[in-house]
Design a protein around this motif. Sequence first.
Motif, PDB file in Angstrom:
ATOM      1  N   SER A  45    -104.757   2.076  47.375  1.00 38.00           N
ATOM      2  CA  SER A  45    -105.467   1.082  46.553  1.00 38.00           C
ATOM      3  C   SER A  45    -104.544  -0.046  46.116  1.00 38.00           C
ATOM      4  O   SER A  45    -104.347  -0.303  44.930  1.00 38.00           O
ATOM      5  N   GLY A 122    -107.322   5.874  39.933  1.00 37.46           N
ATOM      6  CA  GLY A 122    -107.451   4.550  39.325  1.00 37.46           C
ATOM      7  C   GLY A 122    -107.215   4.583  37.828  1.00 37.46           C
ATOM      8  O   GLY A 122    -106.549   3.704  37.270  1.00 37.46           O
ATOM      9  N   GLY A 126    -104.071   2.755  36.153  1.00 38.57           N
ATOM     10  CA  GLY A 126    -104.413   1.750  35.149  1.00 38.57           C
ATOM     11  C   GLY A 126    -103.802   2.061  33.788  1.00 38.57           C
ATOM     12  O   GLY A 126    -103.288   1.164  33.104  1.00 38.57           O
ATOM     13  N   GLY A 187    -110.779   2.671  43.614  1.00 37.87           N
ATOM     14  CA  GLY A 187    -109.560   2.890  42.843  1.00 37.87           C
ATOM     15  C   GLY A 187    -109.030   1.605  42.221  1.00 37.87           C
ATOM     16  O   GLY A 187    -108.618   1.591  41.057  1.00 37.87           O
ATOM     17  N   LEU A 188    -109.043   0.508  42.983  1.00 38.69           N
ATOM     18  CA  LEU A 188    -108.589  -0.786  42.473  1.00 38.69           C
ATOM     19  C   LEU A 188    -109.434  -1.243  41.289  1.00 38.69           C
ATOM     20  O   LEU A 188    -108.911  -1.723  40.274  1.00 38.69           O
ATOM     21  N   TYR A 189    -110.754  -1.093  41.421  1.00 41.08           N
ATOM     22  CA  TYR A 189    -111.659  -1.522  40.358  1.00 41.08           C
ATOM     23  C   TYR A 189    -111.418  -0.704  39.083  1.00 41.08           C
ATOM     24  O   TYR A 189    -111.308  -1.265  37.982  1.00 41.08           O
ATOM     25  N   THR A 191    -108.754   0.885  38.226  1.00 39.07           N
ATOM     26  CA  THR A 191    -107.435   0.532  37.699  1.00 39.07           C
ATOM     27  C   THR A 191    -107.517  -0.701  36.818  1.00 39.07           C
ATOM     28  O   THR A 191    -106.983  -0.723  35.703  1.00 39.07           O
TER      29      THR A 191
END
Length: 288
Positions: A45, A122, A126, A187-189, A191
Motif C-alpha cells: 500500500s 492501514g 496510519g 490500506g492506503l485509504y 491509513t
Amino acid sequence: MNKLQEIRYNHPKVEIALEYIYVLVGAAIIGVTFNVFLLPNKIASGGVSGISTILNAVMGLEPAYVQWALNIPLFIAGVIFLGKQFGLKTLVGTVFLPFVVFLTKDVQPWTHNALLAALFGGIGVGAGLGMVFRGKASTGGTDLAAQIIHKYTGLTLGTCVILIDGLIVLSAAIVFDIERGLYALIGLYVTSKTIDLIQIGFGRSKMAMIITSKQEEVREGILHKIDRGVTKLSAYGGFTDNERPVLMCVVDQTEFTKLKQLVKTLDPSAFVVVMDAAEVLGEGFKRA
C-alpha cells in the motif's frame, strides 16, 4: 492546562524528549504492522514498505535491507535538494523503522485474510505515522521523493504523492494480481483516515454562524447559558444591503444540541449555518 501540558510548555527539553518518544513508538508500530499484516499478505500500500514488499516477492530481498537501501539515500537527497529542515528526528525515524522491521521479521502473521490485513494494516501504519508526525518528524521514504519532484516540476505535493503511491500500487497489481492491488488501495485509504484521527483526535467541534434579529439575546444566552465565547462579524444582507451582523460560535458536539435549542427558543426565524470544526485551538478547547 493539564499537568502534562504544563510540564511540556515550561520545560522544552521534556517536549523534545516526548517528540523523540513519539517518533520511536510510531516507527515501532509501523514496523510491527508491516510484518504481521502487510508483508505476509502481499499488500503493497504505497511507500518504501510497499516497494520492499514487491521486491521481497519478486527477488526474495530482505524488506529491512531494501528499506534501509532506499530510505537513507532518499534522506540524503532530501537534505541536498530541500535543505536541512528534516532534522535529526526524521533521520531517527528513517533508520529505526527498518530496524524494527528486521527485529520483528520472525513474528507470525496475525491474519491471512487479505481484507483484514488491509484494514488493520492501514490502521497500524496510519497510527504509527500519526504519532511520528506529532513528533514533528517523518519516516522519510517516498514522501521525500515526492517533495523533491514537487520542487523541481511544479506539480502539487498531493499530486506527486498520488503518482508515486499509485505507481507502487499498480506494480503490486501487476506483480501479484488485481485483487491485491485493490486491497492495497483500501490500506492506503484507511491509513490516511487514521493519520487524520491521530492528528486531530476523536473530539469534533461544531462551528455555528447565526444570523438573527435578536443578536443581544442570543449573544447573552451563548455567553452565560452555554458558557462559550461568541464573535460578532460584520456582514450585510445581499438583497437589502442592510447591516446584518453574524454571530460565530464554536461548541463541543455535546453542547451543540443546547445551542440549537437556545437559538430556536430565542429566535425561531434565525438563520443558522453549521459546519464541522476538525480542530480548535485556544481557550476552552485544545492548547496549540
